[in-house]
Structures are given as C-alpha cells and as structure tokens.
Scaffold this motif. Structure first.
Motif, PDB file in Angstrom:
ATOM      1  N   ALA A 160      50.105  34.345  38.678  1.00  0.00           N
ATOM      2  CA  ALA A 160      49.134  33.891  37.690  1.00  0.00           C
ATOM      3  C   ALA A 160      47.821  34.612  37.928  1.00  0.00           C
ATOM      4  N   VAL A 161      46.936  34.527  36.946  1.00  0.00           N
ATOM      5  CA  VAL A 161      45.582  35.086  37.105  1.00  0.00           C
ATOM      6  C   VAL A 161      44.565  33.989  36.842  1.00  0.00           C
ATOM      7  N   ASN A 162      43.374  34.207  37.392  1.00  0.00           N
ATOM      8  CA  ASN A 162      42.283  33.280  37.136  1.00  0.00           C
ATOM      9  C   ASN A 162      41.661  33.576  35.770  1.00  0.00           C
ATOM     10  N   LYS A 163      40.605  32.852  35.431  1.00  0.00           N
ATOM     11  CA  LYS A 163      39.979  33.011  34.118  1.00  0.00           C
ATOM     12  C   LYS A 163      39.506  34.444  33.902  1.00  0.00           C
ATOM     13  N   ALA A 164      38.876  35.042  34.931  1.00  0.00           N
ATOM     14  CA  ALA A 164      38.396  36.427  34.796  1.00  0.00           C
ATOM     15  C   ALA A 164      39.553  37.386  34.557  1.00  0.00           C
ATOM     16  N   GLY A 165      40.703  37.130  35.180  1.00  0.00           N
ATOM     17  CA  GLY A 165      41.870  37.973  34.968  1.00  0.00           C
ATOM     18  C   GLY A 165      42.394  37.865  33.554  1.00  0.00           C
ATOM     19  N   ALA A 166      42.419  36.636  33.021  1.00  0.00           N
ATOM     20  CA  ALA A 166      42.871  36.439  31.647  1.00  0.00           C
ATOM     21  C   ALA A 166      41.914  37.100  30.662  1.00  0.00           C
ATOM     22  N   ALA A 199      40.284  46.510  38.543  1.00  0.00           N
ATOM     23  CA  ALA A 199      39.633  45.205  38.395  1.00  0.00           C
ATOM     24  C   ALA A 199      40.176  44.209  39.414  1.00  0.00           C
ATOM     25  N   PHE A 200      41.464  44.359  39.754  1.00  0.00           N
ATOM     26  CA  PHE A 200      42.100  43.454  40.712  1.00  0.00           C
ATOM     27  C   PHE A 200      42.080  44.015  42.131  1.00  0.00           C
ATOM     28  N   ASP A 201      41.445  45.170  42.311  1.00  0.00           N
ATOM     29  CA  ASP A 201      41.398  45.827  43.616  1.00  0.00           C
ATOM     30  C   ASP A 201      42.806  46.111  44.148  1.00  0.00           C
ATOM     31  N   GLY A 202      43.771  46.175  43.244  1.00  0.00           N
ATOM     32  CA  GLY A 202      45.137  46.518  43.637  1.00  0.00           C
ATOM     33  C   GLY A 202      45.776  45.535  44.590  1.00  0.00           C
ATOM     34  N   LYS A 203      45.362  44.272  44.535  1.00  0.00           N
ATOM     35  CA  LYS A 203      45.875  43.276  45.489  1.00  0.00           C
ATOM     36  C   LYS A 203      46.509  42.093  44.762  1.00  0.00           C
ATOM     37  N   ILE A 204      47.630  41.626  45.314  1.00  0.00           N
ATOM     38  CA  ILE A 204      48.276  40.401  44.862  1.00  0.00           C
ATOM     39  C   ILE A 204      48.245  39.427  46.024  1.00  0.00           C
TER      40      ILE A 204
END
Length: 309
Positions: free
Chosen positions: A115-121, A137-142
């Motif tokens: 899932a993603v947070n609000k900023a991800g959505a 944007a995600f710094d390539g991290k899960i």
C-alpha cells in the motif's frame, strides 16, 4: 469457504468430549507470537481465558519461520496466526509431516498487500505497475516487516525477478512498529509499505491498497483468512484446551478494537482482552461451550467471574 470451514469446526468440536477436564500435564499451553499486533491481541484473549480456567499460557516471541519449526518440532502446541495463502509453503510443510490439526478458521475478511500513504496516492500510484515510474519519489524503497516473514519473501522474489521493473528497488526489513513509525514520519513523502487488516493503521493512516499484486499476494488485495493450528498429539492429549481453541473465532472490528488499545493506548494485551471480554459476555458463552476449567468445573462461569473481578 465459510460453509466448509464452519462444517470442519463443527465436526472437530463434536469429536471433542464435552465437559472433559484435561490431565495435569496439559496445564501449560505453549504458543507463539511473531510480533504482529493482531496475533498479540488474539494471544492475549487466549491467555486470559486459559488463566481463568486454571491453565498457564506460555507465549514465545518467534519469527514466522522459527515459529512453524517450533510447532513442527513439538516446542509449541498451538499457533493462532496461520495467514493463508501467504503462509502456504509453511502449511505445505506441516501438512506433509502429518502432525498438525487445523482447529478452526479464526478470522475471515483479512487482507495483506502493498500500500501507499496519502502522498504516494497523490503521486498517482494505485497499482504495482505504477511504482517504478515514481522510483525517485519513493527513494526506491519498499518497507516490509520482520526478516523471514513470508510477505517479505514475496517482495524480495518480486525484486529479484524484476517484476514491475522493481529489480533495482530495495526491501527494508524491520518490525511492524518500526515500519509504521517510518510511514508516520513520512506523512508528506511517498512511502510504499506492507499494510493489512485487521489493524488500527487503517484508521490512523490514509492508506491506498495497491491493485495488480494478485500473483504475489493473492486476489482481492491480498484477501486472506487466518487459521488456528495445533499439534495432533496435543489435541489428543488435551481435548478440553483444544476445544477452547477450536471455538475461538474473531472478527475484524473486534481485533481492530483490541489492537487499538494495545497500540494507541499502550494497554497490555491481556488487560485489553480482559476489558473486552467483560463487555462481551456472549463471546465467552460461545467460546466456552462445553469447556471446563483444568479441574473439571464449568468454564464459562469461571471466565466471567475472573474478568468481572
């Protein structure tokens, strides 16, 4: 599935003798906690019930792989956290060994996926396939959970196979609380992480579960059921305690409430369970049907007296 699961539970409980007290050797019931708050909550409920009946709960904190090995090897008796299908390979191993009974499906309506947070959505990510275009944007991290968890293994396999173009991404493994702390700190920064229900994170964080991960986590956003497993030898030797575990069935709102008390209010799992049981005596009647104290006295009355005090 629900009908089949219910039928299986009825068949099992019918086979267990009513009002049959266990031998003194059954006095300690050993089970494990992988460090997930949902299992901590249900383990806490089990602990209160067992103590009220005169048993001693012995809960070991073990990672998922170690916990399954402990169950297989006889170091534990019961496990309330068999998430399916995410833990299918562990079940396959136990089923092949022929030493495990599935006591019940203790929860339906669960889910578990990325899932993603609000900023991800807001960055336009709604599907696994949207992630790599937003790598920077995600710094390539899960962000995953504790090392060795099956869900982490699914993520790492996805990265190793370069699925969705994620071959150069990094899985960050940590415990549940550390992962959620990272998500909370990153309110204005896109974060992709493992999310699941039941869990109060669904109320505390604006979460968007990602579509497209059916092959990795299963359909319906990783739709899952949770099962209670027990060693066959323990079930045969301790039918009274086994009957209790076979009748303990939860729901998502109940688990959310317990988990919220543990995570948000800082309550001990047993204290949260004791309060919930005092407010929900109908659950005691259902779970304790035909169950006695360790010394053979009516179980429901003993539990109600213990949680009322």
């Amino acid at each position: 599935m629900k009908v089949l699961a219910t039928t299986a539970v009825l068949m099992l409980t019918a086979a267990l003798p009513a009002l049959a007290d266990d031998a003194a050797t059954c006095g300690t019931v050993r089970y494990s906690d992988p460090g997930w708050t949902d299992i901590t909550a249900t383990n806490g409920v089990a602990a209160v019930l067992l103590e009220s009946l005169g048993y001693t709960p012995d809960i070991a904190t073990l990672s998922v792989p170690v916990g399954y090995e402990a169950l297989k090897g006889g170091q534990t008796d019961v496990f309330l956290g068999n998430w399916m299908p995410a833990q299918q390979k562990f079940r396959d191993d136990l089923d092949a060994a022929g030493s495990i009974d599935v006591l019940t499906q203790n929860l339906e309506g669960a889910k578990f996926t990325l899932a993603v947070n609000k900023a991800g959505a807001e960055a336009g990510v709604a599907d696994f396939a949207d992630l790599d275009a937003n790598k920077d944007a995600f710094d390539g991290k899960i962000y995953g959970i504790e090392p060795g968890a099956p869900a982490n293994q699914s993520i790492q396999a996805m990265i190793d196979a370069d699925q969705f173009g994620l071959g150069d991404w990094e899985l960050v493994e940590s415990g549940e609380q550390a992962m959620l702390a990272q998500v909370s700190r990153s309110a204005d920064t896109p974060v992709v992480f493992l999310a699941w229900a039941p869990h109060p994170m669904n109320d505390a964080i604006e979460i968007t579960y990602l579509s497209g991960g059916d092959a990795q986590f299963g359909p319906d956003y990783g739709g899952a059921s949770v099962h209670t497993l027990a060693r066959k030898e323990w079930v045969a030797a301790c039918p009274n305690a086994a009957r209790l575990f076979s009748q303990m069935v939860f729901d998502v709102p109940m688990e959310n409430a317990l988990m919220g008390k543990i995570l948000d209010d800082g309550a001990d799992a047993k204290d949260a369970a004791r309060e919930w049981l005092a407010e929900n005596p109908q659950a005691i009647d259902a779970w304790l049907d035909g169950v006695t104290t360790l010394d053979g006295q009516p179980g429901a009355e003993a539990v109600k007296a213990a949680v009322a005090g």
